[in-house]
Design an enzyme around this catalytic site. Structure first.
Site, PDB file in Angstrom:
ATOM      1  CD  GLU A  26      -3.024  -1.059   2.224  1.00 22.99           C
ATOM      2  OE1 GLU A  26      -2.531  -1.396   3.312  1.00 22.99           O
ATOM      3  OE2 GLU A  26      -4.221  -0.772   2.087  1.00 22.99           O
ATOM      4  CD  GLU A  52      -3.363  -6.558   3.879  1.00 25.41           C
ATOM      5  OE1 GLU A  52      -3.314  -7.330   2.875  1.00 25.41           O
ATOM      6  OE2 GLU A  52      -2.699  -5.516   3.942  1.00 25.41           O
TER       7      GLU A  52
HETATM    8  N1  DAK Z   1       4.728  -7.990  11.231  1.00 26.72           N
HETATM    9  C1  DAK Z   1       5.532  -8.373  12.255  1.00 26.72           C
HETATM   10  N2  DAK Z   1       6.527  -9.285  12.139  1.00 26.72           N
HETATM   11  C2  DAK Z   1       6.706  -9.846  10.939  1.00 26.72           C
HETATM   12  C3  DAK Z   1       5.897  -9.510   9.814  1.00 26.72           C
HETATM   13  C4  DAK Z   1       4.879  -8.521  10.000  1.00 26.72           C
HETATM   14  N3  DAK Z   1       4.102  -8.116   9.005  1.00 26.72           N
HETATM   15  N4  DAK Z   1       6.320 -10.256   8.775  1.00 26.72           N
HETATM   16  C5  DAK Z   1       7.354 -11.010   9.220  1.00 26.72           C
HETATM   17  N5  DAK Z   1       7.588 -10.763  10.506  1.00 26.72           N
HETATM   18  C6  DAK Z   1       8.617 -11.372  11.359  1.00 26.72           C
HETATM   19  C7  DAK Z   1       8.318 -12.836  11.614  1.00 26.72           C
HETATM   20  O1  DAK Z   1       7.388 -12.977  12.674  1.00 26.72           O
HETATM   21  C8  DAK Z   1       9.697 -13.364  11.971  1.00 26.72           C
HETATM   22  O2  DAK Z   1       9.983 -12.996  13.317  1.00 26.72           O
HETATM   23  P1  DAK Z   1      10.730 -14.049  14.316  1.00 26.72           P
HETATM   24  O3  DAK Z   1       9.908 -15.252  14.296  1.00 26.72           O
HETATM   25  O4  DAK Z   1      12.081 -14.245  13.677  1.00 26.72           O
HETATM   26  O5  DAK Z   1      10.771 -13.302  15.615  1.00 26.72           O
HETATM   27  C9  DAK Z   1      10.614 -12.538  11.078  1.00 26.72           C
HETATM   28  O6  DAK Z   1       9.846 -11.402  10.654  1.00 26.72           O
HETATM   29  C10 DAK Z   1      11.067 -13.283   9.836  1.00 26.72           C
HETATM   30  O7  DAK Z   1       9.934 -13.837   9.213  1.00 26.72           O
HETATM   31  P2  DAK Z   1       9.804 -15.394   8.870  1.00 26.72           P
HETATM   32  O8  DAK Z   1      10.700 -16.208   9.730  1.00 26.72           O
HETATM   33  O9  DAK Z   1       8.350 -15.703   8.867  1.00 26.72           O
HETATM   34  O10 DAK Z   1      10.394 -15.404   7.391  1.00 26.72           O
HETATM   35  P3  DAK Z   1       9.966 -16.375   6.219  1.00 26.72           P
HETATM   36  O11 DAK Z   1      10.885 -16.049   5.097  1.00 26.72           O
HETATM   37  O12 DAK Z   1       9.874 -17.777   6.687  1.00 26.72           O
HETATM   38  O13 DAK Z   1       8.497 -15.893   5.807  1.00 26.72           O
HETATM   39  C11 DAK Z   1       6.814 -14.259   5.255  1.00 26.72           C
HETATM   40  C12 DAK Z   1       8.332 -14.633   5.279  1.00 26.72           C
HETATM   41  C13 DAK Z   1       6.700 -12.831   4.798  1.00 26.72           C
HETATM   42  C14 DAK Z   1       6.107 -15.168   4.233  1.00 26.72           C
HETATM   43  C15 DAK Z   1       6.199 -14.472   6.643  1.00 26.72           C
HETATM   44  O14 DAK Z   1       7.036 -13.801   7.612  1.00 26.72           O
HETATM   45  C16 DAK Z   1       4.821 -13.889   6.761  1.00 26.72           C
HETATM   46  O15 DAK Z   1       3.856 -14.506   6.340  1.00 26.72           O
HETATM   47  N6  DAK Z   1       4.720 -12.707   7.363  1.00 26.72           N
HETATM   48  C17 DAK Z   1       3.471 -12.015   7.502  1.00 26.72           C
HETATM   49  C18 DAK Z   1       3.207 -11.232   6.289  1.00 26.72           C
HETATM   50  C19 DAK Z   1       1.886 -10.525   6.363  1.00 26.72           C
HETATM   51  O16 DAK Z   1       0.847 -11.149   6.551  1.00 26.72           O
HETATM   52  N7  DAK Z   1       1.959  -9.244   6.153  1.00 26.72           N
HETATM   53  C20 DAK Z   1       0.783  -8.436   5.971  1.00 26.72           C
HETATM   54  C21 DAK Z   1       0.387  -7.932   7.239  1.00 26.72           C
HETATM   55  S1  DAK Z   1      -1.199  -7.164   7.202  1.00 26.72           S
HETATM   56  C22 DAK Z   1      -3.861  -0.536   8.730  1.00 26.72           C
HETATM   57  C23 DAK Z   1      -2.559  -0.335   8.350  1.00 26.72           C
HETATM   58  C24 DAK Z   1      -1.956  -1.271   7.592  1.00 26.72           C
HETATM   59  C25 DAK Z   1      -2.607  -2.426   7.270  1.00 26.72           C
HETATM   60  C26 DAK Z   1      -3.911  -2.621   7.628  1.00 26.72           C
HETATM   61  C27 DAK Z   1      -4.521  -1.676   8.351  1.00 26.72           C
HETATM   62  N8  DAK Z   1      -4.502   0.397   9.524  1.00 26.72           N
HETATM   63  C28 DAK Z   1      -3.761   1.494  10.039  1.00 26.72           C
HETATM   64  C29 DAK Z   1      -5.784   0.180  10.024  1.00 26.72           C
HETATM   65  C30 DAK Z   1      -1.864  -3.436   6.608  1.00 26.72           C
HETATM   66  C31 DAK Z   1      -1.982  -4.706   6.982  1.00 26.72           C
HETATM   67  C32 DAK Z   1      -0.897  -5.607   6.703  1.00 26.72           C
HETATM   68  O17 DAK Z   1       0.125  -5.269   6.190  1.00 26.72           O
END
Ligand code: DAK
Length: 675
Positions: free
Chosen positions: A497, A517
């Site tokens: 975004e 999300e």
């Molecule tokens: N937030 C916090 N920590 C995160 C993260 C995130 N988005 N993405 C990754 N990390 C952390 C992981 O927890 C891990 O931490 P430790 O376990 O080492 O402590 C570290 O980064 C390395 O990640 P992985 O070990 O998981 O690495 P991999 O290569 O195995 O996997 C991955 C990478 C990107 C596929 C996986 O980490 C993953 O699925 N991460 C989550 C991605 C995700 O779902 N991101 C979207 C989040 S929702 C709003 C503002 C913004 C938004 C909405 C509303 N408002 C103000 C209302 C936006 C929403 C989003 O962005």
């Protein structure tokens, strides 16, 4: 300190460096850390030839067996495929023969912390390697000036201080000492950053930056043993660290290390650093594991708290006053390498000036000689903690740097990006901005999911939070200077975004985008429901799938769709393209259209993720209706407002509670019962 022209090590272009990637590295010392360094290098650079040198063949055999064990475990856990594991173990040899060093381009010494021994090793090394070979020592305390005093060519040598476990812990201190060639430091920093490490540049003080914190933290804990038990001290320390000092000392068998390092600091800087005598008589501490605590009375708790925070503050001001490292590196290094929950400067900011000054005053009173603040308190806080700022050809390059969370955005990082843009927006010497992620894996992994639990259950507050969080993005919509997103890796959720509000996107071919999300039971509330349909109407069907199924979009496809303006083969060309885009857009920054649009209809499809997992039908319905309403809105502002309110609505669903909790518990969400 830090003679590197760039804060982001990868901005020093490969072609500008005197050396290429290493081809043959030797690690000397098959004890505890040497093999871990070897495993990190071989995992990151499988084509590398690596020779592990030791005087004892059994130590070499044990080390090679350890590396095979690491690779087997990684394969068993699905972290590494068998081919990658085989490549990591290929071209890996052990030897007791120093003559094997002859064609090495980098020798890393990781022997015992013994100055005379290290000097003897370097004399042997220098007698065998070529003039251009890089020589580094892994020491946690001995200054480079002492270790390399006898070298004929000290300009090719420095200290590279790894942290346990070195194959996984990203932190590595790179010591900038006066005789080291700045080109060597730039090469080492780039080499580390390109292989997943986090190089932190420090000056050549005894114990450098992070061990000054760690050793004195442990030493202070030991001095407190006259008043409290190790378990009580670790229980109070849990406010600051994931594992208390005595627990870590047991884990690392660290008592002799504290004796050595604090003796060195005492020799160099005064008796107040002398190690607690109890370190010489205790082998193992009787303490509690992380997450467990014992009872501590209020008065004793306050005393332990103030002494521990006191030593932390004292070391922090000393490190910054002497320029041993930067505030941002200190905070990040303490979190990443030492297991602090927050960096010392973050703790200082939260505790407040008056409280910190009280604690530091008391500490230096109780511990005469310990450093105190040498300047006004406010001067210690860094301008930026979570972004790095560089300049290339009149363009400010803002690097998102939260490597421990794949550069995930949180409020402070968002505020820092905005502050940097505001600070330079009216500067006629600045043409515009590039935003890029730190390292090679991620532009940004989205919004920090750890922040979400507090948003659940209150629609008004969640919508307002979305509005507040959008101030950077709304600023970009109006910004008079071009801002270009350089996607150096994954761009997820809030990270995508952010990129879609930049005025152009350039990407490495290996980069990808995703709006995950919906797989978390929420929806993207800060633009993705509205902006893509106005900005890239022909890609409407692709965005539908991204929003409803969390489908990935590869950079090449995004380029074909016109979402990404240009593709690059590697990081260096990415940055060249990004800077050129800024220059090309100067004076003609494109704007997102206000007019309503007509996206394609949503096909009737089961709510499931791209990899076939069931999703929440309620959340998918909220996404679809918000996309339709936002597209029909007569201006962008109204369309964005629909997104904020949709986020408020989703924040009150059972699906959001389940999805966020599952991510934080590291399990697969079950939307079966959430609707
Ligand atoms: N937030 C916090 N920590 C995160 C993260 C995130 N988005 N993405 C990754 N990390 C952390 C992981 O927890 C891990 O931490 P430790 O376990 O080492 O402590 C570290 O980064 C390395 O990640 P992985 O070990 O998981 O690495 P991999 O290569 O195995 O996997 C991955 C990478 C990107 C596929 C996986 O980490 C993953 O699925 N991460 C989550 C991605 C995700 O779902 N991101 C979207 C989040 S929702 C709003 C503002 C913004 C938004 C909405 C509303 N408002 C103000 C209302 C936006 C929403 C989003 O962005």
């Amino acid at each position: 300190m830090n003679r590197s022209p760039f804060a982001n090590p990868l901005l020093a272009k490969a072609a500008s460096l005197a050396r290429g990637a290493p081809r043959h590295v030797a690690v000397i010392g098959a004890g505890s850390i040497g093999p871990d360094i070897a495993y990190y290098l071989k995992s990151a650079l499988p084509g590398l030839k690596l020779t592990l040198i030791d005087i004892q063949q059994p130590a070499i055999d044990a080390a090679l067996a350890r590396l095979r064990g690491y690779a087997d475990k990684a394969v068993a856990r699905g972290k590494l495929d068998p081919a990658a594991a085989a490549a990591a173990l290929d071209q890996l040899e052990g030897s007791t023969d120093y003559n094997r060093l002859a064609d090495c381009d980098w020798v890393i010494e990781a022997a015992t912390e013994d100055l005379a021994l290290k000097r003897r090793i370097f004399a042997e090394v220098e007698a065998r390697v070529g003039r251009d070979a890089v020589i580094t020592s892994n020491t946690s305390s001995l200054p480079a000036a002492r270790i390399f005093a006898g070298l004929q060519c000290p300009d090719r040598a420095t200290v590279t201080h790894f942290f346990a476990p070195a194959w996984r812990n990203p932190a590595v201190e790179v010591i900038d000492w006066p005789r080291a060639d700045p080109a060597l430091l730039a090469w080492l920093r780039r080499c580390f950053a390109a292989t997943g490490k986090l190089p932190l540049t420090t000056s050549d003080a005894a114990c450098f930056m992070l061990d000054r914190v760690f050793d004195n933290w442990c030493n202070e804990a030991a001095l407190l043993l006259s008043d409290a038990s190790a378990a009580q001290i670790d229980s109070v320390a849990a406010e600051f660290v994931h594992a208390g000092p005595f627990f870590v000392l047991n884990l690392a068998q660290g008592n002799p290390i504290i004796i050595e390092t604090n003796t060195l600091q005492a020799e160099e800087e005064g008796a107040h650093y002398r190690p607690a005598s109890i370190f010489r008589s205790v082998a193992r501490w009787d303490t509690v594991a992380p997450g467990k605590a014992v009872a501590v009375g209020d008065a004793l708790r306050a005393r332990i708290h103030d002494r521990l925070l006191g030593v932390l503050l004292s070391q922090t001001v000393d490190i910054l006053d002497r320029g041993i490292g930067t505030g941002a590196d200190l905070d990040l290094g303490c979190r990443v390498a030492l297991g602090f929950k927050r960096g010392p400067l973050e703790i200082m900011r939260e505790a407040g000036d008056a409280e910190c000054q009280r604690i530091l005053r008391q500490f230096v009173h109780d511990r005469p000689g310990m450093p105190t603040a040498m300047r006004a308190w406010v001067g210690y806080q860094p301008l930026e903690r979570h972004v790095l700022v560089d300049q290339i050809d009149g363009v400010k390059v803002i690097t998102l740097r939260r490597p421990e969370a794949l550069n995930a955005l949180h409020d402070q990082m968002t505020d820092e990006i905005l502050a940097v843009i505001r600070r330079h927006e009216d500067d006629p010497t600045v043409t515009g901005f590039v935003i890029v992620g730190y390292g090679t894996k991620a532009f940004c992994a989205g919004a920090d999911i750890g922040r979400f639990p507090s948003l659940l259950g209150d629609a008004e507050a969640a919508a307002q939070y979305a509005r507040d969080c959008s101030r950077l993005l709304v600023h970009l919509d109006r910004c008079s200077k071009p801002v270009v997103a350089a996607l150096n890796g994954m761009a997820l959720g809030g990270g995508f975004e952010l990129a879609m509000r930049c005025h152009a996107l350039v990407a490495q071919r290996s980069a990808w985008m995703q709006l995950p999300e919906v797989t978390l039971g929420i929806l993207p509330g800060i633009g993705a429901l509205a902006v893509p349909y106005r900005r890239w109407p022909a890609a409407g069907a692709v965005f539908h799938r991204m929003l409803r199924h969390g489908e990935r979009l590869q950079a090449e496809q995004a380029h074909e769709l016109g979402i990404v303006d240009a593709l690059a083969d590697d990081f260096d060309s990415l940055m060249t393209l990004a800077v050129a885009q800024v220059q090309a857009l100067a004076g003609r920054v494109p704007r997102i259209g206000d007019a309503s649009v007509a996206p394609p209809a949503f096909a009737a499809e089961a709510p499931c993720s791209a990899d076939g997992r069931a999703l929440s039908a309620g959340v998918v319905a909220l996404i679809e209706s918000a996309v339709r309403d936002a597209a029909a809105a007569p201006h962008l502002h109204g369309a964005l407002e629909i997104g904020y309110r949709a986020f408020g609505a989703v924040a009150c669903t059972a699906a959001a509670r389940e999805g966020i909790a599952a991510f934080l518990d590291r399990r697969t969400p079950d939307f079966g019962a959430t609707g």
